[in-house]
Design a protein around this motif. Structure first.
Motif, PDB file in Angstrom:
ATOM      1  N   ASP A  94       0.833  -1.191   0.000  1.00 32.57           N
ATOM      2  CA  ASP A  94       0.000   0.000   0.000  1.00 32.57           C
ATOM      3  C   ASP A  94       0.874   1.249   0.000  1.00 32.57           C
ATOM      4  OD1 ASP A  94      -2.321   1.380  -0.011  1.00 32.57           O
ATOM      5  OD2 ASP A  94      -2.943   0.823   1.998  1.00 32.57           O
ATOM      6  N   MET A  95       0.637   2.131  -0.942  1.00 30.86           N
ATOM      7  CA  MET A  95       1.417   3.363  -1.001  1.00 30.86           C
ATOM      8  C   MET A  95       0.884   4.338   0.036  1.00 30.86           C
ATOM      9  SD  MET A  95       2.504   3.808  -4.893  1.00 30.86           S
ATOM     10  CE  MET A  95       3.211   5.298  -4.410  1.00 30.86           C
ATOM     11  N   MET A  96       1.764   4.844   0.855  1.00 29.70           N
ATOM     12  CA  MET A  96       1.384   5.814   1.874  1.00 29.70           C
ATOM     13  C   MET A  96       1.492   7.213   1.273  1.00 29.70           C
ATOM     14  SD  MET A  96       0.647   3.935   4.422  1.00 29.70           S
ATOM     15  CE  MET A  96       0.681   4.953   5.861  1.00 29.70           C
ATOM     16  N   ARG A  97       0.515   8.028   1.566  1.00 27.03           N
ATOM     17  CA  ARG A  97       0.531   9.405   1.089  1.00 27.03           C
ATOM     18  C   ARG A  97       0.393  10.336   2.282  1.00 27.03           C
ATOM     19  NH1 ARG A  97      -3.892   9.086  -3.293  1.00 27.03           N
ATOM     20  NH2 ARG A  97      -4.636  10.819  -2.085  1.00 27.03           N
ATOM     21  N   VAL A  98       0.837  11.546   2.112  1.00 22.76           N
ATOM     22  CA  VAL A  98       0.710  12.541   3.169  1.00 22.76           C
ATOM     23  C   VAL A  98      -0.771  12.739   3.470  1.00 22.76           C
ATOM     24  CG1 VAL A  98       1.119  14.956   3.749  1.00 22.76           C
ATOM     25  CG2 VAL A  98       2.846  13.673   2.479  1.00 22.76           C
ATOM     26  N   GLY A  99      -1.104  12.761   4.740  1.00 23.03           N
ATOM     27  CA  GLY A  99      -2.482  12.994   5.146  1.00 23.03           C
ATOM     28  C   GLY A  99      -3.336  11.745   5.211  1.00 23.03           C
ATOM     29  N   ILE A 100      -2.727  10.582   5.017  1.00 26.38           N
ATOM     30  CA  ILE A 100      -3.469   9.320   5.061  1.00 26.38           C
ATOM     31  C   ILE A 100      -2.718   8.337   5.951  1.00 26.38           C
ATOM     32  CG2 ILE A 100      -4.277   7.341   3.714  1.00 26.38           C
ATOM     33  CD1 ILE A 100      -4.529   9.215   1.325  1.00 26.38           C
ATOM     34  N   ALA A 101      -3.433   7.724   6.875  1.00 22.52           N
ATOM     35  CA  ALA A 101      -2.859   6.664   7.705  1.00 22.52           C
ATOM     36  C   ALA A 101      -3.608   5.379   7.387  1.00 22.52           C
ATOM     37  CB  ALA A 101      -2.995   7.002   9.181  1.00 22.52           C
TER      38      ALA A 101
END
Length: 192
Positions: A94-101
């Motif tokens: 899963d790609m982590m993005r800023v603002g998402i946990a």
């Protein structure tokens, strides 16, 4: 088959070019909806709120905790970061993005609802997740109260807890007891 048509799926403005979204915001045809955008002509419903943040639903994620409470209309904001659950084994890719946990939990099919084609924890599972968290702040407390006020959610949560043993069940039971009318949380937030 009941013959009742399915509700329309709201448009996904995240698929529009950024310049077009910006122009529609300036023109007043689109408005902010959490961290996303929705058309003014679409009333703010769970499906519309989910569509507004639909880009965050990548990789088969399920909206959870305060983000799910916001989608259900029980919180003013979806929280920062947006919270999602990934299926077991899906988190590594899963790609982590800023603002998402993204958290990894096992969810049963009955704990997931489809809202406008996107997956969200049910109100019962949402309350459970909020109550089992280490920190239960005012926003989470209000969301729990709103969701527990819905028909069948309190009874559903009691049945959910009784169905099998989970690591944080005792914390959830105590906090649920505090959330009854006149309980401890009616006087102050619970954070144990």
């Amino acid at each position: 088959m009941s013959g009742v048509p399915a509700p329309p799926i709201p448009p996904r403005l995240d698929r529009w070019p950024a310049a077009v979204r910006s122009a529609e915001l300036l023109r007043g045809a689109a408005v902010r909806c959490g961290p996303g955008v929705r058309l003014i002509s679409w009333p703010e419903t769970p499906a519309v709120r989910a569509a507004a943040i639909s880009r965050a639903f990548e990789h088969d994620r399920v909206a959870a905790r305060l983000t799910a409470a916001w989608i259900w209309g029980a919180a003013r904001e979806p929280g920062t970061p947006l919270r999602f659950i990934a299926s077991r084994g899906r988190l590594l890719g899963d790609m982590m993005r800023v603002g998402i946990a993204v958290h990894e939990y096992r969810l049963e099919g009955s704990e997931i609802a489809e809202v406008g084609g996107l997956r969200v924890t049910t109100p019962v599972r949402t309350v459970y997740d909020l109550l089992r968290a280490q920190h239960l702040g005012r926003r989470e407390l209000v969301a729990c109260r709103c969701l527990l006020g819905r028909n069948g959610v309190r009874a559903g949560l009691s049945a959910f807890i009784a169905a099998r043993s989970r690591p944080h069940d005792e914390r959830v039971r105590l906090r649920l007891e505090d959330l009854r009318p006149g309980g401890l949380s009616a006087r102050r937030p619970v954070s144990s």
